[in-house]
Design an enzyme around this catalytic site. Structure first.
Site, PDB file in Angstrom:
ATOM      1  N   GLY A   1       0.840  -1.179   0.000  1.00 31.73           N
ATOM      2  CA  GLY A   1       0.000   0.000   0.000  1.00 31.73           C
ATOM      3  C   GLY A   1       0.874   1.227   0.000  1.00 31.73           C
ATOM      4  CB  THR A   2       3.038   2.612  -2.014  1.00 36.05           C
ATOM      5  OG1 THR A   2       3.601   1.495  -1.341  1.00 36.05           O
ATOM      6  CG2 THR A   2       4.089   3.704  -2.111  1.00 36.05           C
ATOM      7  CB  VAL A   3       0.260   7.615  -1.859  1.00 32.95           C
ATOM      8  CG1 VAL A   3      -1.069   7.011  -1.445  1.00 32.95           C
ATOM      9  CG2 VAL A   3       1.011   8.148  -0.637  1.00 32.95           C
TER      10      VAL A   3
ATOM     11  CG  MET B   1       1.603   3.332  -6.326  1.00 32.66           C
ATOM     12  SD  MET B   1       0.462   4.492  -5.550  1.00 32.66           S
ATOM     13  CE  MET B   1       0.762   5.944  -6.525  1.00 32.66           C
TER      14      MET B   1
END
Length: 536
Positions: free
Chosen positions: A354-356, A436
């Site tokens: 989970g990344t932005v 990402m």
């Protein structure tokens, strides 16, 4: 022009976006608007990046939070700077201590995998060194979104619902109560279009803004975090928080066909993308959509990842120098292993993340490549009560094998998946880019850069192009719209090809390129999420 902006082989794809005063590209429209607000107030690309990052903790909590880590590459005054905002493991953690808690490997959720969060310190370091606006002004949009609420967007709503259903079956115990109270207050995830707000999140952001994050690392918020961990038998202490500060580092790069591709050095895995490109640059790439092109790209990435997983960890503990892993000789040696059939290097098992990611640019030439993540969606599942602080679980990547290069020990930074990228040519900035998504990130970086430089695609086309993802051994997953005849041809070369049901695991990217002759900015944003570009 720096690249051929006009070429787009996908006639139904969205067009790239052009502007000249400023641009923000990220995965959430409201976060992009927060960055644009800073530019219109007289702030620079650095202020815009911080505002966007803080807003993303509110409007995309499925991927990041106040308890995230962060990395940044900043182009300003004709120079590139790197910032490592990842935190170390708690001082008092050890392999033996984790095993005494009944774990045979590092868990994905709970208190054990939480390392010192680096994002708040990263925001402060960027603001103090390069920002123009006061931090309270920069965080104001994020505080407003948290306090007043915002409607949940489609991709966000889908991810939130999946996480809730997963956590409902996985997370038991008093320590997880804060997550459900914060992110599922009605006994479910908020629905698409439903307004969600968090007063506690707003108050925490306000405190960070007013104290330059001193409250988070040394003050009241630090006390709340440390007390929670002490109460529930965790390892993170106030001392761990108090001594932390995001670290300025020298970016690393390779030359690739007249350009320089830049990444943050280890403990980040950006070196894997550079290693793959270093192998690839000795190959002649004639056309993009051929079986030979995809086969050799995949094989180069396999070799780079095998070596990355073998060597990358906290720089203090690396057994092979970065310079050696990126040397011409090393690239040649690995390239020589690529044959006509799929190879099966020592496999690893990737996990979802989970990344932005965000990219910003202003009219004065400043540009920022910024990435922030909780890891594996919401992260550890730990939310400090009445603060909105969702904590990452980066320690999950540590090994409990004492002989492993990334073996757990106190005060050590783990192998880190999040990586911002940057492209230059000569002494000029071309711009920030990123993709990402956990172990997809170096694979996405390689594909986007090759799409740009080798195949002359404009930013939007470079992002829209069908992606592949190496999983392990000979296993390769391709997107649903990947050409079927090429997937079949790869199978004939020995690749075990799987066609994905959707594009959720293939990364989500953003690009901003600058034409240094005219100052015009051109951006692309990710169609695999709620991507948006705000510009003027």
């Amino acid at each position: 022009m720096t690249v051929d902006y006009l070429y787009n082989p996908y006639p139904l794809a969205r067009n790239s976006v052009f502007a000249n005063k400023g641009m923000v590209a990220t995965s959430q429209p409201l976060a992009a608007q927060a960055g644009l607000e800073m530019l219109k107030k007289g702030g620079n690309a650095i202020d815009a990046a911080i505002a966007t990052a803080a807003a993303l903790t509110v409007v995309e909590p499925t991927s990041n939070g106040i308890g995230s880590d962060a990395f940044a590459l900043v182009w300003t005054n004709n120079q590139l700077y790197g910032l490592n905002g990842s935190g170390p493991s708690p001082k008092n953690i050890s392999i033996e201590a984790v095993r005494r808690k009944g774990h045979e490997k590092m868990p994905a959720h709970g208190l054990v995998p939480v390392t010192v969060p680096g994002a708040p310190s990263a925001w402060v370091e960027l603001s103090k060194r390069f920002g123009k606006l006061p931090l309270p002004d920069v965080l104001e949009p994020a505080i407003r979104y948290a306090e007043e609420g915002y409607p949940v967007s489609p991709t966000l709503g889908k991810s939130w619902d999946l996480s809730y259903k997963n956590y409902k079956t996985l997370l038991y115990g008093e320590e997880f109560k804060g997550w459900f109270e914060t992110f599922a207050p009605n006994g479910r995830a908020p629905r698409i279009g439903e307004v969600w707000k968090s007063k506690a999140h707003a108050e925490t952001l306000h405190s960070i803004a007013e104290t330059n994050a001193e409250s988070f690392y040394k003050g009241d918020l630090a006390d709340q975090i440390a007390d929670f961990f002490s109460k529930h038998g965790g390892f993170l202490s106030k001392e761990d928080l108090a001594v932390y500060k995001a670290e300025w580092v020298n970016p690393i790069s390779i030359e690739y066909r007249g350009y320089n591709v830049w990444e943050i050095p280890p403990n980040g895995q950006g070196i894997v993308a550079l290693m793959a490109l270093n192998i690839a640059k000795g190959v002649e790439w004639n056309d993009k959509d051929t079986v030979d092109t995809y086969h050799k790209q995949i094989e180069a990435m396999k070799l780079a990842y095998t070596d990355g997983k073998a060597y990358v960890t906290d720089p203090k503990d690396m057994k092979m120098a970065v310079e050696d892993l990126l040397s011409e000789v090393y690239g040649q040696q690995r390239r020589a292993l690529i044959g006509e059939e799929a190879m099966s290097p020592e496999p690893y098992q990737p996990v979802h993340s989970g990344t932005v990611y965000l990219a910003t640019a202003d009219g004065d030439g400043n540009m920022v490549s910024f990435i922030q993540s909780n890891y594996m969606g919401f992260g550890s599942g730990i939310v400090i009560p009445e603060t909105g602080i969702a904590l990452q679980n980066r320690g999950h990547d540590f090994s409990l094998d004492e002989t492993h290069p990334n073996a757990l020990k106190g005060g050590k930074k783990t192998y880190h998946t999040i990586i911002p990228g940057f492209l230059t040519k000569g002494k000029e900035a071309v711009g920030p880019f990123g993709v990402m998504g956990g172990y997809m990130q170096p694979q996405g970086h390689m594909q986007v850069i090759m799409n740009t430089i080798d195949f002359h695609l404009n930013p939007q086309a470079a992002l829209d192009a069908p992606r592949w993802q190496w999983l392990k051994g000979k296993k390769v997953m391709v997107e649903p719209h990947f050409p079927s005849h090429l997937a079949q041809a790869l199978s004939r070369k020995g690749h075990e090809v799987e066609v994905a049901i959707d594009s959720g695991s293939f990364g989500r990217g953003q690009i901003i390129w600058r034409d240094w002759e005219t100052g015009v900015l051109v951006g692309g944003t990710e169609g695999r999420t709620d991507g948006s570009i705000a510009c003027w």
